[in-house]
Design a protein around this motif. Structure first.
Motif, PDB file in Angstrom:
ATOM      1  N   LEU A 107       0.822  -1.202   0.000  1.00 16.06           N
ATOM      2  CA  LEU A 107       0.000   0.000   0.000  1.00 16.06           C
ATOM      3  C   LEU A 107       0.863   1.261   0.000  1.00 16.06           C
ATOM      4  CD1 LEU A 107      -2.507  -1.198   2.760  1.00 16.06           C
ATOM      5  CD2 LEU A 107      -2.854  -1.280   0.273  1.00 16.06           C
ATOM      6  N   THR A 108       0.288   2.321  -0.535  1.00 19.49           N
ATOM      7  CA  THR A 108       0.936   3.627  -0.467  1.00 19.49           C
ATOM      8  C   THR A 108       1.053   4.062   0.994  1.00 19.49           C
ATOM      9  OG1 THR A 108      -0.044   4.216  -2.596  1.00 19.49           O
ATOM     10  CG2 THR A 108       0.761   6.034  -1.235  1.00 19.49           C
ATOM     11  N   LEU A 109       2.174   4.676   1.342  1.00 14.89           N
ATOM     12  CA  LEU A 109       2.341   5.183   2.703  1.00 14.89           C
ATOM     13  C   LEU A 109       1.195   6.139   3.023  1.00 14.89           C
ATOM     14  CD1 LEU A 109       6.163   5.634   2.404  1.00 14.89           C
ATOM     15  CD2 LEU A 109       5.046   4.289   4.200  1.00 14.89           C
ATOM     16  N   PRO A 110       0.468   5.909   4.128  1.00 19.34           N
ATOM     17  CA  PRO A 110      -0.765   6.658   4.382  1.00 19.34           C
ATOM     18  C   PRO A 110      -0.518   8.066   4.909  1.00 19.34           C
ATOM     19  CG  PRO A 110      -0.348   5.135   6.186  1.00 19.34           C
ATOM     20  CD  PRO A 110       0.699   4.853   5.132  1.00 19.34           C
ATOM     21  N   SER A 111      -1.521   8.926   4.719  1.00 21.46           N
ATOM     22  CA  SER A 111      -1.432  10.306   5.202  1.00 21.46           C
ATOM     23  C   SER A 111      -1.472  10.371   6.724  1.00 21.46           C
ATOM     24  CB  SER A 111      -2.586  11.132   4.617  1.00 21.46           C
ATOM     25  OG  SER A 111      -2.514  11.174   3.213  1.00 21.46           O
ATOM     26  N   VAL A 112      -2.173   9.438   7.353  1.00 23.40           N
ATOM     27  CA  VAL A 112      -2.282   9.378   8.810  1.00 23.40           C
ATOM     28  C   VAL A 112      -1.400   8.241   9.312  1.00 23.40           C
ATOM     29  CG1 VAL A 112      -3.836   9.023  10.765  1.00 23.40           C
ATOM     30  CG2 VAL A 112      -4.649  10.252   8.719  1.00 23.40           C
ATOM     31  N   PRO A 113      -0.404   8.521  10.160  1.00 22.52           N
ATOM     32  CA  PRO A 113       0.469   7.456  10.665  1.00 22.52           C
ATOM     33  C   PRO A 113      -0.327   6.320  11.309  1.00 22.52           C
ATOM     34  CG  PRO A 113       1.371   9.602  11.236  1.00 22.52           C
ATOM     35  CD  PRO A 113       0.007   9.867  10.658  1.00 22.52           C
ATOM     36  N   GLY A 155       7.048   7.244  -5.605  1.00 24.59           N
ATOM     37  CA  GLY A 155       7.597   8.469  -6.176  1.00 24.59           C
ATOM     38  C   GLY A 155       8.256   9.377  -5.153  1.00 24.59           C
ATOM     39  N   TYR A 156       8.092   9.065  -3.857  1.00 24.85           N
ATOM     40  CA  TYR A 156       8.814   9.817  -2.834  1.00 24.85           C
ATOM     41  C   TYR A 156      10.320   9.539  -2.959  1.00 24.85           C
ATOM     42  CZ  TYR A 156       4.367  10.477  -0.273  1.00 24.85           C
ATOM     43  OH  TYR A 156       3.094  10.815   0.107  1.00 24.85           O
ATOM     44  N   ASP A 157      11.152  10.520  -2.636  1.00 22.92           N
ATOM     45  CA  ASP A 157      12.585  10.242  -2.561  1.00 22.92           C
ATOM     46  C   ASP A 157      12.846   9.375  -1.330  1.00 22.92           C
ATOM     47  OD1 ASP A 157      13.077  11.926  -0.177  1.00 22.92           O
ATOM     48  OD2 ASP A 157      12.806  13.617  -1.528  1.00 22.92           O
ATOM     49  N   ILE A 158      14.039   8.827  -1.247  1.00 19.25           N
ATOM     50  CA  ILE A 158      14.326   7.835  -0.214  1.00 19.25           C
ATOM     51  C   ILE A 158      14.203   8.421   1.196  1.00 19.25           C
ATOM     52  CG2 ILE A 158      16.839   8.184  -0.308  1.00 19.25           C
ATOM     53  CD1 ILE A 158      17.072   5.091   0.128  1.00 19.25           C
ATOM     54  N   GLU A 159      14.610   9.674   1.367  1.00 24.74           N
ATOM     55  CA  GLU A 159      14.527  10.281   2.703  1.00 24.74           C
ATOM     56  C   GLU A 159      13.081  10.448   3.136  1.00 24.74           C
ATOM     57  OE1 GLU A 159      16.388  11.537   0.229  1.00 24.74           O
ATOM     58  OE2 GLU A 159      18.418  11.100   0.950  1.00 24.74           O
ATOM     59  N   THR A 160      12.235  10.949   2.242  1.00 19.48           N
ATOM     60  CA  THR A 160      10.817  11.142   2.570  1.00 19.48           C
ATOM     61  C   THR A 160      10.129   9.802   2.794  1.00 19.48           C
ATOM     62  OG1 THR A 160      10.785  13.148   1.214  1.00 19.48           O
ATOM     63  CG2 THR A 160       8.664  12.177   1.791  1.00 19.48           C
ATOM     64  N   ALA A 161      10.387   8.834   1.909  1.00 16.35           N
ATOM     65  CA  ALA A 161       9.766   7.516   2.040  1.00 16.35           C
ATOM     66  C   ALA A 161      10.150   6.866   3.363  1.00 16.35           C
ATOM     67  CB  ALA A 161      10.168   6.625   0.868  1.00 16.35           C
ATOM     68  N   ASN A 162      11.413   6.936   3.716  1.00 17.03           N
ATOM     69  CA  ASN A 162      11.867   6.338   4.981  1.00 17.03           C
ATOM     70  C   ASN A 162      11.248   7.034   6.186  1.00 17.03           C
ATOM     71  OD1 ASN A 162      13.484   4.340   3.855  1.00 17.03           O
ATOM     72  ND2 ASN A 162      15.320   5.603   3.875  1.00 17.03           N
ATOM     73  N   LYS A 172       6.949   5.990  10.607  1.00 19.63           N
ATOM     74  CA  LYS A 172       5.787   6.389  11.411  1.00 19.63           C
ATOM     75  C   LYS A 172       4.673   5.342  11.393  1.00 19.63           C
ATOM     76  CE  LYS A 172       6.654  11.289  10.468  1.00 19.63           C
ATOM     77  NZ  LYS A 172       6.161  12.510   9.781  1.00 19.63           N
ATOM     78  N   ASN A 173       4.915   4.229  10.708  1.00 20.35           N
ATOM     79  CA  ASN A 173       3.881   3.201  10.558  1.00 20.35           C
ATOM     80  C   ASN A 173       4.393   1.870  11.095  1.00 20.35           C
ATOM     81  OD1 ASN A 173       1.504   4.384   8.747  1.00 20.35           O
ATOM     82  ND2 ASN A 173       3.428   5.276   8.050  1.00 20.35           N
ATOM     83  N   LYS A 174       4.106   1.599  12.347  1.00 21.35           N
ATOM     84  CA  LYS A 174       4.584   0.389  13.018  1.00 21.35           C
ATOM     85  C   LYS A 174       4.053  -0.864  12.321  1.00 21.35           C
ATOM     86  CE  LYS A 174       6.418   2.754  16.490  1.00 21.35           C
ATOM     87  NZ  LYS A 174       7.862   2.986  16.537  1.00 21.35           N
ATOM     88  N   GLY A 175       4.946  -1.804  12.108  1.00 20.54           N
ATOM     89  CA  GLY A 175       4.541  -3.081  11.529  1.00 20.54           C
ATOM     90  C   GLY A 175       4.497  -3.102  10.018  1.00 20.54           C
ATOM     91  N   VAL A 176       4.580  -1.936   9.388  1.00 17.10           N
ATOM     92  CA  VAL A 176       4.633  -1.841   7.927  1.00 17.10           C
ATOM     93  C   VAL A 176       6.096  -1.794   7.513  1.00 17.10           C
ATOM     94  CG1 VAL A 176       4.007  -0.475   5.896  1.00 17.10           C
ATOM     95  CG2 VAL A 176       2.431  -0.608   7.846  1.00 17.10           C
ATOM     96  N   ILE A 189      20.208   0.378   1.342  1.00 22.18           N
ATOM     97  CA  ILE A 189      19.665  -0.795   2.038  1.00 22.18           C
ATOM     98  C   ILE A 189      19.590  -0.531   3.537  1.00 22.18           C
ATOM     99  CG2 ILE A 189      20.200  -3.176   2.729  1.00 22.18           C
ATOM    100  CD1 ILE A 189      21.225  -3.626  -0.143  1.00 22.18           C
ATOM    101  N   ASP A 190      20.643   0.008   4.112  1.00 21.16           N
ATOM    102  CA  ASP A 190      20.662   0.252   5.556  1.00 21.16           C
ATOM    103  C   ASP A 190      19.575   1.239   5.975  1.00 21.16           C
ATOM    104  OD1 ASP A 190      22.737  -1.495   5.888  1.00 21.16           O
ATOM    105  OD2 ASP A 190      24.292   0.034   6.155  1.00 21.16           O
ATOM    106  N   SER A 191      19.399   2.297   5.188  1.00 18.12           N
ATOM    107  CA  SER A 191      18.412   3.314   5.562  1.00 18.12           C
ATOM    108  C   SER A 191      16.987   2.771   5.457  1.00 18.12           C
ATOM    109  CB  SER A 191      18.573   4.564   4.696  1.00 18.12           C
ATOM    110  OG  SER A 191      18.179   4.331   3.362  1.00 18.12           O
ATOM    111  N   ILE A 192      16.707   1.988   4.411  1.00 17.03           N
ATOM    112  CA  ILE A 192      15.369   1.408   4.249  1.00 17.03           C
ATOM    113  C   ILE A 192      15.124   0.338   5.310  1.00 17.03           C
ATOM    114  CG2 ILE A 192      13.860   0.121   2.693  1.00 17.03           C
ATOM    115  CD1 ILE A 192      15.410   1.466   0.348  1.00 17.03           C
TER     116      ILE A 192
END
Length: 296
Positions: A215-221, A242-249, A254-258, A287-290
C-alpha cells in the motif's frame, strides 16, 4: 534452500524489506535513464532488457544484498527467466535465502471512475505454474487510485482480490497492490474508503487463504494498523510511490509493523558509471536506511 513454509515464515516474521526490481517494458527506459543509460545506448527492446538485467544482476549479486536485510525480491518475468552466474534467478535468490516474487500484471487500463484497473492477464495459470516450478513463492500486481470515487475504489479492490484468489489456487501467495497516487487531492479520504473495501474482501477469505498487501504510505500514521494485525494478512508492505528515499523512509518509520517494498527509492542513486566500490557503498547506504525505517 528455503522450503515454501520457511519462505512464508521469513516473509511473515523476518526483519527487513522487499526490493521491487520489477520494472516492465513501459517503465524500463525511465529506470535505465535513472541508472545513467539513455535511449541512445540501445537500439531495440532486446538490448534494453539486457541492460536492465545487467543492472538487476549487479544489485542482486552485490555483497550487501543479503537475507539479513532483504526479505524478498519482486521480479519482472524476463528477469525470472534469466540467469545469474548460470543459475535461474529464483534459484540464485533462494540460495541467498531471499524469497522470489513475480510481477504478473500486464499494465493498466485507461482512467475510469477515478482509477486505473489492471488490464486482463492472459495465460495467468500457465505463467503461475511455470513460476512455481522455478521456485517463485508469490506474485505482485498493481492498480492505481487517483480520485475519491467509491465505485472505482470498490472495483479496484474486488479485481485485486479476484485475481488473488486465482493465484492462491495455484499455490502461490499474492501481493495485492491497490496503489493510491501520492498526488491525489483527497488522499486521506481515498485511504479510508480503500481500507473499508479491503476489510470487506478480507472477511470473505476462507480457511488458510491469506494475502500480502502493498500500500501507499498513508497520510495518517499507523492508519493501516488494523490491516497489519488482521489474521488474513501475512504482511503489509509499503511502496515508495515516487517519494525520494529520505521522505519515504521518514513516512515509513511512522507506521509500526509496515515494512518497505521500494523500487525507485532503493535504486535512485545507483549509476552504471560508478566503480564497483562506489556502487556497493551507495547500495549499502540505501539498504541500511530502508532497513532501519522498516524495523523502527
Amino acid at each position: 534452500m528455503y522450503t515454501f513454509q520457511q519462505q512464508l515464515q521469513h516473509i511473515q516474521d523476518g526483519k527487513g524489506f522487499i526490493a521491487a526490481l520489477d520494472q516492465s517494458g513501459g517503465s524500463t527506459p525511465k529506470a535505465l535513464l535513472g541508472y545513467g543509460i539513455d535511449e541512445s545506448q540501445y537500439k531495440d527492446e532486446t538490448e534494453m532488457f539486457q541492460l536492465i538485467h545487467e543492472m538487476r544482476t549487479r544489485v542482486i549479486s552485490n555483497k550487501n544484498f543479503t537475507e539479513d536485510k532483504i526479505l524478498g525480491v519482486i521480479l519482472f518475468e524476463n528477469t525470472m527467466k534469466g540467469t545469474i552466474d548460470t543459475k535461474p534467478v529464483p534459484t540464485y535468490l533462494l540460495e541467498k535465502n531471499i524469497v522470489p516474487f513475480l510481477k504478473v500484471d500486464k499494465g493498466l487500463e485507461d482512467l475510469n471512475h477515478g482509477v486505473k484497473l489492471m488490464k486482463p492477464i492472459p495465460n495467468l495459470e500457465a505463467r503461475l505454474l511455470e513460476a512455481k516450478k522455478l521456485g517463485v513463492f508469490g506474485t505482485k500486481m498493481r492498480s492505481v487510485i487517483y480520485e475519491n470515487n467509491p465505485k472505482g475504489i470498490a472495483e479496484i479492490v474486488k479485481q485485486q482480490f479476484a485475481v488473488g484468489l486465482e493465484i492462491l489456487a495455484c499455490g502461490l501467495i499474492p501481493i495485492l497492490e491497490p496503489e493510491v497516487d501520492i498526488h491525489a487531492k483527497e488522499k486521506s479520504e481515498i485511504e479510508a474508503v480503500l481500507k473499508k473495501n479491503i476489510r470487506l474482501e478480507l472477511d470473505k477469505l476462507k480457511g488458510n487463504q491469506s494475502i500480502i498487501l502493498k500500500l501507499t504510505l498513508p497520510s495518517v500514521p499507523d492508519f493501516y494498523k488494523d490491516l497489519v494485525n488482521h489474521s488474513k494478512v501475512i504482511r503489509v508492505f509499503a511502496l515508495s510511490g515516487g517519494y525520494d528515499i529520505e521522505t519515504a523512509n521518514s513516512l515509513l518509520a511512522k507506521n509500526k509493523g509496515v515494512v518497505a517494498s521500494f523500487s525507485r527509492a532503493l535504486l535512485n542513486n545507483l549509476k552504471e558509471q560508478q566503480s564497483d566500490d562506489e556502487f556497493s557503498s551507495t547500495l549499502e547506504d540505501a539498504i541500511d536506511s530502508i532497513y532501519n525505517a522498516s524495523i523502527t
